[in-house]
Design a protein around this motif. Structure first.
Motif, mmCIF file in Angstrom:
data_model
loop_
_atom_site.group_PDB
_atom_site.id
_atom_site.type_symbol
_atom_site.label_atom_id
_atom_site.label_comp_id
_atom_site.label_asym_id
_atom_site.label_seq_id
_atom_site.Cartn_x
_atom_site.Cartn_y
_atom_site.Cartn_z
ATOM 1 N N ALA A 32 15.930 11.387 6.259
ATOM 2 C CA ALA A 32 16.683 10.228 5.791
ATOM 3 C C ALA A 32 15.995 8.925 6.186
ATOM 4 O O ALA A 32 16.374 7.862 5.699
ATOM 5 C CB ALA A 32 18.103 10.264 6.355
ATOM 6 N N GLY A 33 14.990 9.012 7.065
ATOM 7 C CA GLY A 33 14.269 7.810 7.469
ATOM 8 C C GLY A 33 13.417 8.057 8.696
ATOM 9 O O GLY A 33 13.622 9.019 9.426
ATOM 10 N N THR A 34 12.431 7.187 8.878
ATOM 11 C CA THR A 34 11.576 7.236 10.062
ATOM 12 C C THR A 34 11.450 5.809 10.578
ATOM 13 O O THR A 34 11.068 4.906 9.832
ATOM 14 C CB THR A 34 10.194 7.823 9.726
ATOM 15 N N LEU A 35 11.785 5.622 11.830
ATOM 16 C CA LEU A 35 11.810 4.294 12.439
ATOM 17 C C LEU A 35 10.729 4.171 13.506
ATOM 18 O O LEU A 35 10.316 5.166 14.100
ATOM 19 C CB LEU A 35 13.181 4.052 13.080
ATOM 20 N N MET A 36 10.306 2.956 13.770
ATOM 21 C CA MET A 36 9.328 2.678 14.812
ATOM 22 C C MET A 36 10.011 2.761 16.174
ATOM 23 O O MET A 36 11.114 2.270 16.360
ATOM 24 C CB MET A 36 8.741 1.286 14.618
ATOM 25 N N GLY A 37 9.312 3.385 17.125
ATOM 26 C CA GLY A 37 9.814 3.451 18.493
ATOM 27 C C GLY A 37 9.334 2.253 19.302
ATOM 28 O O GLY A 37 8.405 1.546 18.899
ATOM 29 N N PRO A 38 9.960 2.016 20.455
ATOM 30 C CA PRO A 38 9.601 0.861 21.293
ATOM 31 C C PRO A 38 8.135 0.831 21.729
ATOM 32 O O PRO A 38 7.535 -0.240 21.786
ATOM 33 C CB PRO A 38 10.517 0.990 22.513
ATOM 34 N N SER A 39 7.540 1.985 22.008
ATOM 35 C CA SER A 39 6.141 2.015 22.436
ATOM 36 C C SER A 39 5.205 1.552 21.317
ATOM 37 O O SER A 39 4.272 0.787 21.554
ATOM 38 C CB SER A 39 5.760 3.426 22.897
ATOM 39 N N ALA A 40 5.473 2.021 20.103
ATOM 40 C CA ALA A 40 4.658 1.601 18.948
ATOM 41 C C ALA A 40 4.859 0.117 18.656
ATOM 42 O O ALA A 40 3.905 -0.601 18.363
ATOM 43 C CB ALA A 40 5.010 2.441 17.723
ATOM 44 N N ALA A 41 6.101 -0.350 18.734
ATOM 45 C CA ALA A 41 6.399 -1.761 18.463
ATOM 46 C C ALA A 41 5.692 -2.673 19.468
ATOM 47 O O ALA A 41 5.107 -3.698 19.086
ATOM 48 C CB ALA A 41 7.906 -1.996 18.490
ATOM 49 N N ALA A 42 5.719 -2.298 20.748
ATOM 50 C CA ALA A 42 5.085 -3.123 21.786
ATOM 51 C C ALA A 42 3.573 -3.225 21.589
ATOM 52 O O ALA A 42 2.964 -4.216 21.978
ATOM 53 C CB ALA A 42 5.400 -2.543 23.171
ATOM 54 N N ALA A 43 2.972 -2.214 20.948
ATOM 55 C CA ALA A 43 1.529 -2.225 20.699
ATOM 56 C C ALA A 43 1.186 -2.827 19.336
ATOM 57 O O ALA A 43 0.022 -2.826 18.938
ATOM 58 C CB ALA A 43 0.973 -0.804 20.802
ATOM 59 N N GLY A 44 2.180 -3.335 18.614
ATOM 60 C CA GLY A 44 1.928 -3.957 17.320
ATOM 61 C C GLY A 44 1.574 -2.967 16.217
ATOM 62 O O GLY A 44 0.824 -3.291 15.310
ATOM 63 N N LYS A 45 2.125 -1.753 16.299
ATOM 64 C CA LYS A 45 1.816 -0.712 15.320
ATOM 65 C C LYS A 45 2.832 -0.713 14.182
ATOM 66 O O LYS A 45 3.859 -1.374 14.235
ATOM 67 C CB LYS A 45 1.800 0.670 15.994
ATOM 68 N N GLN A 46 2.516 0.071 13.165
ATOM 69 C CA GLN A 46 3.406 0.301 12.032
ATOM 70 C C GLN A 46 3.643 1.796 11.931
ATOM 71 O O GLN A 46 2.800 2.592 12.342
ATOM 72 C CB GLN A 46 2.773 -0.198 10.739
ATOM 73 N N PHE A 95 8.264 11.422 21.364
ATOM 74 C CA PHE A 95 7.667 10.845 22.554
ATOM 75 C C PHE A 95 6.180 11.163 22.659
ATOM 76 O O PHE A 95 5.762 12.289 22.404
ATOM 77 C CB PHE A 95 8.371 11.357 23.815
ATOM 78 N N LEU A 96 5.411 10.156 23.068
ATOM 79 C CA LEU A 96 3.990 10.294 23.338
ATOM 80 C C LEU A 96 3.785 10.473 24.829
ATOM 81 O O LEU A 96 4.310 9.695 25.629
ATOM 82 C CB LEU A 96 3.237 9.032 22.873
ATOM 83 N N GLU A 97 3.024 11.505 25.184
ATOM 84 C CA GLU A 97 2.525 11.671 26.551
ATOM 85 C C GLU A 97 1.019 11.459 26.441
ATOM 86 O O GLU A 97 0.368 12.103 25.613
ATOM 87 C CB GLU A 97 2.821 13.078 27.066
ATOM 88 N N ASP A 98 0.483 10.547 27.228
ATOM 89 C CA ASP A 98 -0.929 10.200 27.099
ATOM 90 C C ASP A 98 -1.571 9.981 28.459
ATOM 91 O O ASP A 98 -1.657 8.849 28.927
ATOM 92 C CB ASP A 98 -1.078 8.949 26.227
ATOM 93 N N PRO A 99 -2.048 11.054 29.101
ATOM 94 C CA PRO A 99 -2.695 10.878 30.401
ATOM 95 C C PRO A 99 -3.978 10.057 30.332
ATOM 96 O O PRO A 99 -4.393 9.475 31.316
ATOM 97 C CB PRO A 99 -3.009 12.305 30.856
ATOM 98 N N ASN A 104 -5.007 -3.216 14.616
ATOM 99 C CA ASN A 104 -5.402 -3.776 15.906
ATOM 100 C C ASN A 104 -5.975 -2.653 16.760
ATOM 101 O O ASN A 104 -5.981 -1.502 16.340
ATOM 102 C CB ASN A 104 -4.209 -4.450 16.597
ATOM 103 N N GLN A 105 -6.450 -2.989 17.918
ATOM 104 C CA GLN A 105 -7.021 -1.982 18.809
ATOM 105 C C GLN A 105 -6.149 -1.747 20.037
ATOM 106 O O GLN A 105 -6.605 -1.198 21.032
ATOM 107 C CB GLN A 105 -8.435 -2.387 19.212
ATOM 108 N N SER A 106 -4.898 -2.127 19.955
ATOM 109 C CA SER A 106 -3.973 -1.944 21.079
ATOM 110 C C SER A 106 -3.653 -0.469 21.278
ATOM 111 O O SER A 106 -3.498 0.274 20.319
ATOM 112 C CB SER A 106 -2.664 -2.688 20.819
ATOM 113 N N VAL A 107 -3.537 -0.079 22.526
ATOM 114 C CA VAL A 107 -3.129 1.292 22.823
ATOM 115 C C VAL A 107 -1.621 1.325 23.048
ATOM 116 O O VAL A 107 -1.011 0.324 23.432
ATOM 117 C CB VAL A 107 -3.866 1.868 24.053
ATOM 118 N N MET A 108 -1.042 2.481 22.785
ATOM 119 C CA MET A 108 0.404 2.651 22.961
ATOM 120 C C MET A 108 0.676 3.224 24.347
ATOM 121 O O MET A 108 -0.017 4.144 24.795
ATOM 122 C CB MET A 108 0.956 3.587 21.890
ATOM 123 N N ALA A 109 1.678 2.704 24.992
ATOM 124 C CA ALA A 109 2.095 3.239 26.288
ATOM 125 C C ALA A 109 2.840 4.553 26.047
ATOM 126 O O ALA A 109 3.431 4.753 24.986
ATOM 127 C CB ALA A 109 3.007 2.233 26.991
#
Length: 172
Positions: free
Chosen positions: A76-90, A51-55, A109-114
């Motif tokens: 065994a693997g690393t998956l993208m979380g919903p916050s990263a996916a919504a910001a168009g991250k990899q 989880f990201l906490e970002d004040p 991109n320059q999108s920030v993650m929630a």
């Protein structure tokens, strides 16, 4: 051709204003944090959310090292979380040697993650330790904004008790 040259002088007042601006900006920086959530366990697979906490509301990319006991777990693997996916991250991950798993979350991109789940790490349980517990720690977290400027960051940990519920480790 005539060229106009202006001479810029530095006065005590301009030095004072520059210092005030730098101090004002530096004093406004807020630290982000990464912490591990409660894992879900299926058979010998532990799925652990990060989880990201970002004040500051400015984190556009991040990376960290997950330290684990290689006698107990293996990635065994690393998956993208919903916050990263919504910001168009990899999400990319690498295990340079047993006991250390590097995770990078970034995008072209320059999108920030929630704030929220940015990644999920799946660890295969190799063996239950004699102590009945094992720790996971986020080390060397790094975060940056959309312009590539560093944002102060801190990491957390998780203690996995194989006989009881898992509990978040004390944060520094």
């Amino acid at each position: 051709a005539n060229t106009l040259h202006r001479k810029h002088s530095v006065t005590p007042l301009s030095r004072g204003l520059a210092c005030a601006v730098v101090l004002g900006v530096a004093g406004h920086v807020l630290a982000g944090a990464l912490h591990l959530g409660s894992p879900t366990v299926e058979a010998n697979e532990f799925s652990i959310p990060v989880f990201l906490e970002d004040p500051s509301g400015r984190v556009a990319a991040l990376d960290f090292r997950l330290r684990y006991d290689p006698a107990v777990f293996e990635p065994a693997g690393t998956l993208m979380g919903p916050s990263a996916a919504a910001a168009g991250k990899q999400v990319a991950a690498n295990t340079p040697f047993p006991g250390e798993h590097i995770v990078v979350v970034m995008g072209l991109n320059q999108s920030v993650m929630a704030p929220g789940e940015v990644a999920r790490i799946v660890l295969h349980n190799i063996e239950v330790p004699a102590s009945g517990e094992s720790g996971l720690d986020i080390l060397e977290p790094a975060m940056s904004d959309a312009e590539g400027m560093e944002i102060p960051a801190q990491g957390g940990g998780l203690r996995i008790d194989f006989g009881e519920e898992t509990t978040p480790a004390e944060r520094p």
